[in-house]
Structures are given as C-alpha cells and as structure tokens.
Motif scaffolding. Structure first.
Motif, PDB file in Angstrom:
ATOM      1  N   MET A 286       0.749  -1.290  -0.010  1.00  0.00           N
ATOM      2  CA  MET A 286       0.032  -0.067   0.072  1.00  0.00           C
ATOM      3  C   MET A 286       0.777   1.262  -0.100  1.00  0.00           C
ATOM      4  N   ASP A 287       1.864   1.332   0.667  1.00  0.00           N
ATOM      5  CA  ASP A 287       2.646   2.436   1.096  1.00  0.00           C
ATOM      6  C   ASP A 287       4.223   2.234   1.264  1.00  0.00           C
ATOM      7  N   PRO A 288       4.893   1.829   0.178  1.00  0.00           N
ATOM      8  CA  PRO A 288       6.412   1.315   0.532  1.00  0.00           C
ATOM      9  C   PRO A 288       7.169   2.625   0.839  1.00  0.00           C
ATOM     10  N   TYR A 289       6.819   3.666   0.497  1.00  0.00           N
ATOM     11  CA  TYR A 289       7.709   4.831   0.837  1.00  0.00           C
ATOM     12  C   TYR A 289       7.211   5.621   2.106  1.00  0.00           C
ATOM     13  N   GLY A 290       6.247   4.992   2.628  1.00  0.00           N
ATOM     14  CA  GLY A 290       5.622   5.767   3.992  1.00  0.00           C
ATOM     15  C   GLY A 290       5.965   5.259   5.279  1.00  0.00           C
ATOM     16  N   ASP A 291       5.673   5.852   6.238  1.00  0.00           N
ATOM     17  CA  ASP A 291       6.096   5.482   7.643  1.00  0.00           C
ATOM     18  C   ASP A 291       5.551   3.884   7.994  1.00  0.00           C
ATOM     19  N   ILE A 292       6.074   3.229   7.445  1.00  0.00           N
ATOM     20  CA  ILE A 292       5.932   1.596   7.717  1.00  0.00           C
ATOM     21  C   ILE A 292       6.638   0.730   8.187  1.00  0.00           C
ATOM     22  N   TYR A 293       7.987   1.370   8.827  1.00  0.00           N
ATOM     23  CA  TYR A 293       9.054   0.341   8.991  1.00  0.00           C
ATOM     24  C   TYR A 293       9.401   0.474  10.492  1.00  0.00           C
ATOM     25  N   ARG A 294       9.305  -0.748  11.116  1.00  0.00           N
ATOM     26  CA  ARG A 294       9.944  -0.802  12.436  1.00  0.00           C
ATOM     27  C   ARG A 294      11.638  -1.027  12.435  1.00  0.00           C
TER      28      ARG A 294
ATOM     29  N   LEU B  57      15.104  -2.404  14.194  1.00  0.00           N
ATOM     30  CA  LEU B  57      15.404  -3.044  15.342  1.00  0.00           C
ATOM     31  C   LEU B  57      15.851  -2.256  16.507  1.00  0.00           C
ATOM     32  N   SER B  58      16.297  -1.106  16.122  1.00  0.00           N
ATOM     33  CA  SER B  58      16.976  -0.261  17.141  1.00  0.00           C
ATOM     34  C   SER B  58      15.714   0.634  17.914  1.00  0.00           C
ATOM     35  N   ASP B  59      14.695   0.744  17.247  1.00  0.00           N
ATOM     36  CA  ASP B  59      13.441   1.598  17.798  1.00  0.00           C
ATOM     37  C   ASP B  59      12.088   0.727  17.274  1.00  0.00           C
ATOM     38  N   PRO B  60      11.921  -0.501  17.781  1.00  0.00           N
ATOM     39  CA  PRO B  60      10.760  -1.238  17.367  1.00  0.00           C
ATOM     40  C   PRO B  60       9.502  -0.492  17.611  1.00  0.00           C
ATOM     41  N   GLU B  61       9.254   0.262  18.426  1.00  0.00           N
ATOM     42  CA  GLU B  61       7.877   0.895  18.791  1.00  0.00           C
ATOM     43  C   GLU B  61       7.389   1.846  17.754  1.00  0.00           C
ATOM     44  N   THR B  62       8.479   2.547  17.198  1.00  0.00           N
ATOM     45  CA  THR B  62       7.952   3.526  16.084  1.00  0.00           C
ATOM     46  C   THR B  62       7.981   3.199  14.571  1.00  0.00           C
ATOM     47  N   LYS B  63       6.961   3.459  13.986  1.00  0.00           N
ATOM     48  CA  LYS B  63       7.104   3.299  12.498  1.00  0.00           C
ATOM     49  C   LYS B  63       7.767   4.447  11.701  1.00  0.00           C
ATOM     50  N   ARG B  64       8.833   4.132  10.890  1.00  0.00           N
ATOM     51  CA  ARG B  64       9.557   5.455  10.295  1.00  0.00           C
ATOM     52  C   ARG B  64       9.514   5.084   8.966  1.00  0.00           C
ATOM     53  N   LYS B  65       9.980   6.048   7.996  1.00  0.00           N
ATOM     54  CA  LYS B  65      10.247   5.878   6.507  1.00  0.00           C
ATOM     55  C   LYS B  65      11.604   4.977   6.578  1.00  0.00           C
ATOM     56  N   MET B  66      11.890   4.561   5.278  1.00  0.00           N
ATOM     57  CA  MET B  66      13.118   3.914   5.168  1.00  0.00           C
ATOM     58  C   MET B  66      14.366   4.631   5.010  1.00  0.00           C
TER      59      MET B  66
END
Length: 302
Positions: free
Chosen positions: A283-291, A293-302
């Motif tokens: 759906m949104d590969p360049y959006g805020d979808i990535y967790r 390992l260094s910050d698993p609670e926050t979704k960020r861009k790549m």
C-alpha cells in the motif's frame, strides 16, 4: 540480436518434433516484457499480467487469447493453481518454457533458469507471486516519493557464498540468500540504497530468522572485503552505496513475531534492519511503515 531476429524467433524444438504447422509468432513489446517478468519472478498469475504488463488489451478475453497464443507457440506454460492461501479456487499461473528462457537470454545476454521450474511447480510458487506484487509496488510508487526504482535483483543473482577455501562446508553463515534486492535512489544519482528482502513464510521459526540474521551479520562484518566481490558477482546495473535488510511479515502479528525473534540483535547488528507487513509494503512502500530493530515501537520511513 536485432529486433527483426527477435520478432521472427525460431519455432521451439518441441513444436518441430510434434510436426505441427505453426506460423512464426511476432513478439510484441508487451510479450517481451512478459518473458522478462517471468524470468524475474518465475511465476505470475493472470491478474498480475493483465494489470501490470498487458495493459493495452481491451478486456480479459483479449489477454487470455494472447497468453494462449504464446503458450501454443512454446514461449510460456500455464498451470491451474490456487494463487493464495485465502482463495483455493484454481487460476492460471504462468512460467517460462526452456524456449522462453532462451529468448530471454537472447534479449539480456544472460539467464538464470532452472528446468524444474518449467516442468514441476514447487511449493513456494505463491511466495513468488507475493514477491512480484511487492516489487511492483516499490517500482510504481517510487516517482511519487521523489525516488527512482533502479533495479530488482532476483534471488538467483543475489545468492552469494563467501566460504573461505579452508572453511567447513557446514558453516551455513558463510552465505546469503535474500529473496531479492531492491535498488532505489534519487534520479540521476549514484548514491543508491540496496534493500535485501526477506519475505517470511507464515510459519517461519525463530531459529530460521536468527540464522538469516547471523548470515547477514557475517557478510556485512566483512563488507570492505566482500562488497566489491559481491558487486562483480551480481553485476549491479547501478552502484549501491548503502545497505539495509527488510523482513516482511504476512500480517501484523507475524511482523511483531519477527521483531520478538530478533530482540537483542540490534546490539551487534552489522546492517540496519527493518520490519514491515506485506499489506503495508503493497500500500505505501515509501511511507512510515518500517519498524527498526533499534526502535521497534516507532514506524518510520526507510
């Protein structure tokens, strides 16, 4: 080989042996793209082909007729198979014949194909169908994000064994086998990012996930030595200056399981590791979808 040679490709050997009288098939640009896509992903279902490759056809019947023509001419082969775990109704799934693989070799100069893929469908064919959808998402949505999708490197090309001569063959950490590599960057820039994809199976064990992480750590801990060799082995079309590893879970629960399985690995990770879900990547590969390992609670861009 010029376009005339490609358009008037020779009849496949199997057709000659059966003594059939068949005209030469004039390969259109969409036909060539189909062959190249099948080489990249091994298996594609009819819906994918209609949506992403045979886009100029008026209706589904026209798509079927062209696919049937290419199959009868010996370029592709179809199987009736379920295309997902959630829909068990059989649908046509296509792959290359050996003749089709030869045509790809004529177009690209090199081919990575296994005869068994043509003759017998392996259990992992659905995995390839999902990979194809995700790669298309990254490709088609890159421009909107101000990026350019540079290249998709298949699993066959991405596999690399870097075992030393005196090292035991039982050392499974001296190899990497990602499901493929996305190469993405700014337009007209050589500062590209390589993302090694790991599409996790529904029932992947913690042991398997940790082993993959160990393999990536071993590889990137020797990056000064191995990356130049890896570049020559793979033959990247665009230079890769930075690397990340992306684990993709089939759903949110599976993505969270990957994060739990890798908990603590961030302390000695040799490469940045991201985790997301298949739905989010589609759906949104360049959006805020990535967790990370260094910050698993926050979704960020790549």
């Amino acid at each position: 080989m010029n376009n005339r040679d490609m358009n008037n490709a020779p009849l496949p050997p199997q057709v000659k042996k059966k003594g059939r009288k068949m005209r030469y098939v004039t390969l259109r640009e969409e036909d060539r793209q189909l062959l190249l896509h099948l080489h990249s992903f091994i298996y594609l279902h009819r819906g994918f082909i209609e949506k992403y490759i045979f886009q100029t056809y008026e209706n589904v019947d026209s798509v079927y007729r062209r696919l049937r023509t290419l199959e009868e001419a010996g370029y592709i082969k179809s199987f009736m198979l379920p295309i997902s775990d959630f829909d068990h109704r059989p649908s046509k799934v296509y792959t290359l014949t050996m003749f089709g693989a030869e045509i790809v070799e004529q177009m690209r100069g090199v081919v990575h194909w296994n005869r068994r893929w043509t003759t017998q469908v392996p259990p992992w064919y659905q995995h390839q169908l999902m990979i194809a959808e995700i790669v298309k998402s990254y490709e088609l949505k890159a421009e909107t994000a101000g990026l350019e999708f540079k290249e998709w490197v298949t699993e066959a090309r991405a596999f690399y064994e870097f075992r030393d001569i005196n090292e035991s063959k039982k050392n499974h950490n001296s190899r990497i086998r990602p499901d493929g590599i996305l190469v993405i960057g700014k337009p007209n820039s050589d500062q590209n990012l390589g993302i090694m994809i790991e599409m996790e199976r529904s029932y992947a064990t913690r042991e398997k996930t940790l082993r993959k992480m160990e393999q990536f750590n071993e590889f990137f801990s020797r990056k000064e030595e191995l990356l130049p060799k890896y570049d020559k082995k793979v033959g990247f079309e665009h230079p890769v200056k930075a690397w990340k590893v992306l684990f993709i879970g089939s759903n949110d629960a599976k993505a969270k399981k990957i994060l739990r399985d890798l908990k603590g690995e961030e302390n000695h990770a040799e490469v940045s590791v991201m985790v997301t879900t298949r739905q989010e990547a589609n759906m949104d590969p360049y959006g805020d979808i990535y967790r990370y390992l260094s910050d698993p609670e926050t979704k960020r861009k790549m």
